[in-house]
Design an enzyme around this catalytic site. Structure first.
Site, PDB file in Angstrom:
ATOM      1  N   ARG A  49      42.455 -62.608 -96.593  1.00 34.28           N
ATOM      2  CA  ARG A  49      43.645 -61.854 -96.243  1.00 34.28           C
ATOM      3  C   ARG A  49      44.336 -62.416 -95.014  1.00 34.28           C
ATOM      4  NH1 ARG A  49      42.476 -56.566 -98.622  1.00 34.28           N
ATOM      5  NH2 ARG A  49      43.754 -54.949 -97.774  1.00 34.28           N
ATOM      6  N   ARG A  83      46.411 -42.276-106.267  1.00 35.87           N
ATOM      7  CA  ARG A  83      45.122 -42.878-106.660  1.00 35.87           C
ATOM      8  C   ARG A  83      43.947 -41.934-106.405  1.00 35.87           C
ATOM      9  NH1 ARG A  83      44.068 -48.552-104.340  1.00 35.87           N
ATOM     10  NH2 ARG A  83      44.823 -47.529-102.470  1.00 35.87           N
ATOM     11  N   LYS A 123      45.310 -54.703-107.684  1.00 39.53           N
ATOM     12  CA  LYS A 123      44.286 -55.764-107.627  1.00 39.53           C
ATOM     13  C   LYS A 123      42.930 -55.254-108.116  1.00 39.53           C
ATOM     14  CE  LYS A 123      44.774 -56.350-103.187  1.00 39.53           C
ATOM     15  NZ  LYS A 123      45.810 -55.320-102.917  1.00 39.53           N
ATOM     16  N   ARG A 142      41.423 -41.718-100.984  1.00 35.05           N
ATOM     17  CA  ARG A 142      41.107 -42.524 -99.802  1.00 35.05           C
ATOM     18  C   ARG A 142      41.894 -42.049 -98.580  1.00 35.05           C
ATOM     19  NH1 ARG A 142      41.521 -48.668-101.900  1.00 35.05           N
ATOM     20  NH2 ARG A 142      42.468 -48.861 -99.848  1.00 35.05           N
ATOM     21  N   ARG A 166      49.960 -50.441 -93.840  1.00 31.72           N
ATOM     22  CA  ARG A 166      49.185 -51.491 -94.528  1.00 31.72           C
ATOM     23  C   ARG A 166      50.120 -52.527 -95.146  1.00 31.72           C
ATOM     24  NH1 ARG A 166      46.101 -47.650 -98.245  1.00 31.72           N
ATOM     25  NH2 ARG A 166      45.626 -49.507 -99.442  1.00 31.72           N
TER      26      ARG A 166
HETATM   27  P1  AP5 Z   1      44.525 -50.435-107.292  1.00 37.69           P
HETATM   28  O1  AP5 Z   1      44.057 -51.285-108.399  1.00 37.69           O
HETATM   29  O2  AP5 Z   1      43.553 -49.556-106.613  1.00 37.69           O
HETATM   30  O3  AP5 Z   1      45.365 -51.310-106.227  1.00 37.69           O
HETATM   31  P2  AP5 Z   1      44.887 -52.382-105.150  1.00 37.69           P
HETATM   32  O4  AP5 Z   1      45.829 -53.506-105.209  1.00 37.69           O
HETATM   33  O5  AP5 Z   1      43.442 -52.655-105.293  1.00 37.69           O
HETATM   34  O6  AP5 Z   1      45.201 -51.535-103.847  1.00 37.69           O
HETATM   35  P3  AP5 Z   1      44.334 -51.326-102.537  1.00 37.69           P
HETATM   36  O7  AP5 Z   1      44.998 -50.191-101.802  1.00 37.69           O
HETATM   37  O8  AP5 Z   1      42.892 -51.187-102.832  1.00 37.69           O
HETATM   38  O9  AP5 Z   1      44.597 -52.601-101.792  1.00 37.69           O
HETATM   39  P4  AP5 Z   1      44.351 -52.876-100.336  1.00 37.69           P
HETATM   40  O10 AP5 Z   1      44.384 -54.316-100.376  1.00 37.69           O
HETATM   41  O11 AP5 Z   1      45.287 -52.261 -99.392  1.00 37.69           O
HETATM   42  O12 AP5 Z   1      42.986 -52.082-100.015  1.00 37.69           O
HETATM   43  P5  AP5 Z   1      41.541 -52.616 -99.761  1.00 37.69           P
HETATM   44  O13 AP5 Z   1      40.594 -51.622-100.275  1.00 37.69           O
HETATM   45  O14 AP5 Z   1      41.427 -54.010-100.206  1.00 37.69           O
HETATM   46  O15 AP5 Z   1      45.731 -49.551-107.879  1.00 37.69           O
HETATM   47  C1  AP5 Z   1      46.396 -48.578-107.087  1.00 37.69           C
HETATM   48  C2  AP5 Z   1      46.715 -47.340-107.946  1.00 37.69           C
HETATM   49  O16 AP5 Z   1      47.678 -47.703-108.929  1.00 37.69           O
HETATM   50  C3  AP5 Z   1      45.527 -46.788-108.726  1.00 37.69           C
HETATM   51  O17 AP5 Z   1      45.634 -45.401-108.766  1.00 37.69           O
HETATM   52  C4  AP5 Z   1      45.697 -47.390-110.136  1.00 37.69           C
HETATM   53  O18 AP5 Z   1      45.161 -46.537-111.131  1.00 37.69           O
HETATM   54  C5  AP5 Z   1      47.198 -47.511-110.252  1.00 37.69           C
HETATM   55  N1  AP5 Z   1      47.654 -48.685-111.010  1.00 37.69           N
HETATM   56  C6  AP5 Z   1      47.144 -49.950-110.968  1.00 37.69           C
HETATM   57  N2  AP5 Z   1      47.862 -50.782-111.750  1.00 37.69           N
HETATM   58  C7  AP5 Z   1      48.863 -50.027-112.292  1.00 37.69           C
HETATM   59  C8  AP5 Z   1      49.948 -50.321-113.180  1.00 37.69           C
HETATM   60  N3  AP5 Z   1      50.153 -51.558-113.670  1.00 37.69           N
HETATM   61  N4  AP5 Z   1      50.795 -49.316-113.522  1.00 37.69           N
HETATM   62  C9  AP5 Z   1      50.599 -48.053-113.025  1.00 37.69           C
HETATM   63  N5  AP5 Z   1      49.592 -47.711-112.188  1.00 37.69           N
HETATM   64  C10 AP5 Z   1      48.733 -48.694-111.817  1.00 37.69           C
HETATM   65  O19 AP5 Z   1      41.497 -52.618 -98.174  1.00 37.69           O
HETATM   66  C11 AP5 Z   1      41.456 -51.408 -97.451  1.00 37.69           C
HETATM   67  C12 AP5 Z   1      41.314 -51.707 -95.969  1.00 37.69           C
HETATM   68  O20 AP5 Z   1      40.064 -52.393 -95.736  1.00 37.69           O
HETATM   69  C13 AP5 Z   1      42.372 -52.623 -95.370  1.00 37.69           C
HETATM   70  O21 AP5 Z   1      43.519 -51.903 -94.980  1.00 37.69           O
HETATM   71  C14 AP5 Z   1      41.612 -53.229 -94.191  1.00 37.69           C
HETATM   72  O22 AP5 Z   1      41.533 -52.307 -93.122  1.00 37.69           O
HETATM   73  C15 AP5 Z   1      40.215 -53.421 -94.749  1.00 37.69           C
HETATM   74  N6  AP5 Z   1      40.042 -54.748 -95.396  1.00 37.69           N
HETATM   75  C16 AP5 Z   1      39.797 -54.995 -96.710  1.00 37.69           C
HETATM   76  N7  AP5 Z   1      39.687 -56.320 -96.929  1.00 37.69           N
HETATM   77  C17 AP5 Z   1      39.874 -56.923 -95.721  1.00 37.69           C
HETATM   78  C18 AP5 Z   1      39.898 -58.280 -95.294  1.00 37.69           C
HETATM   79  N8  AP5 Z   1      39.725 -59.295 -96.150  1.00 37.69           N
HETATM   80  N9  AP5 Z   1      40.124 -58.534 -93.984  1.00 37.69           N
HETATM   81  C19 AP5 Z   1      40.282 -57.536 -93.090  1.00 37.69           C
HETATM   82  N10 AP5 Z   1      40.294 -56.227 -93.438  1.00 37.69           N
HETATM   83  C20 AP5 Z   1      40.095 -55.916 -94.739  1.00 37.69           C
HETATM   84 MG    MG Z   2      41.737 -52.239-104.115  1.00 43.48          MG
END
Ligand code: AP5
Ligand code: MG
Length: 216
Positions: free
Chosen positions: A90, A129, A15, A162, A173
């Site tokens: 979410r 990552r 994402k 991270r 997660r």
């Molecule tokens: P990346 O693009 O970083 O993936 P992502 O989908 O953004 O993954 P996240 O782990 O950031 O999602 P998340 O939703 O768990 O975390 P968030 O920070 O939102 O890609 C991942 C890796 O793959 C990278 O290394 C990239 O280079 C590689 N890649 C990408 N596309 C590729 C492809 N096509 N092929 C190969 N490699 C590829 O949330 C973290 C925490 O914050 C949550 O657990 C929660 O505690 C809190 N939080 C965040 N938002 C909320 C909310 N709305 N409500 C409550 N808690 C929240």
């Molecule tokens: Mg992300």
């Protein structure tokens, strides 16, 4: 009417990677709830410390604090034309809150790409990552390495792994995502804005699918 794009999908699917590219192409702001929490943590705010206690366990931060943080972010001038929402909403309560906010900001959710891939792919992506300390630019040791080891190509800052990307926390997660976020797929399908995107392909292939669905 301002345009809002909600990127739905499991942890690690890409994402954030796609949101950066889409924001560049559409000139809409990139709003990532996870990045906002991490920025708060870096600045040692109360919100950051509270968020960390949930993030480290792989759990969601409570709705009320998350919603008020996003509301403040969307009221800034760079979101006047809309935004790419990455990681928010979410939960059903967050989706309802977003709807109310957008009625007030004269915007609407036009397009909800649901990017999906198998669990083994998610774990491999998250565990390889590397994230930029200054602005959250995203790299992968195998699929998208930086030009210089541990240094961000864009701003030269240090790259780090991270805390919540440990295999056990990623699995937690994914479980939390299936329980609390999956209902939003049906929610947005019923509104007629959901588009399924195969997230298992390369970054470029996923971008191409996203952009061609966006044009329609
Ligand atoms: P990346 O693009 O970083 O993936 P992502 O989908 O953004 O993954 P996240 O782990 O950031 O999602 P998340 O939703 O768990 O975390 P968030 O920070 O939102 O890609 C991942 C890796 O793959 C990278 O290394 C990239 O280079 C590689 N890649 C990408 N596309 C590729 C492809 N096509 N092929 C190969 N490699 C590829 O949330 C973290 C925490 O914050 C949550 O657990 C929660 O505690 C809190 N939080 C965040 N938002 C909320 C909310 N709305 N409500 C409550 N808690 C929240
Ligand atoms: Mg992300």
């Amino acid at each position: 009417m301002a345009t809002f794009i909600v990127l739905l999908g499991p942890p690690g699917v890409g994402k954030g990677t796609q949101a950066e590219i889409l924001a560049d192409t559409t000139k809409l702001a990139h709003v990532s709830s996870g990045d906002l929490f991490r920025e708060n943590l870096k600045n040692q705010t109360d919100l950051g410390k509270l968020a960390k206690s949930f993030m480290d366990k792989g759990e969601l931060v409570p709705d009320d604090v998350t919603i008020s943080m996003i509301r403040e972010r969307l009221s800034r001038p760079d979101c006047e034309a809309g935004a790419i929402l990455d990681g928010f909403p979410r939960t059903p309560a967050q989706a309802d809150a977003l709807e109310k906010m957008l009625a007030e900001f004269q915007g609407r959710v036009d397009y909800v790409p649901f990017i999906n891939a198998a669990e083994a792919i998610l774990v491999e992506r998250a565990s390889g990552r590397w994230t930029c300390r200054a602005q959250g630019h995203i790299y992968h040791q195998k699929f998208g390495p930086p030009k210089r080891t541990n240094i961000c190509d864009v701003d030269g800052s240090e790259l780090y792994q991270r805390d919540d990307d440990k295999v056990e926390t990623v699995s937690k997660r994914i479980k939390v995502y299936l329980e609390q976020t999956m209902p939003l797929v049906e929610y947005y399908r019923q509104k007629g804005v959901l588009v399924g995107i195969d997230g298992s392909q390369t970054v470029e292939q996923v971008t191409e699918k996203l952009l061609s669905a966006l044009k329609k």
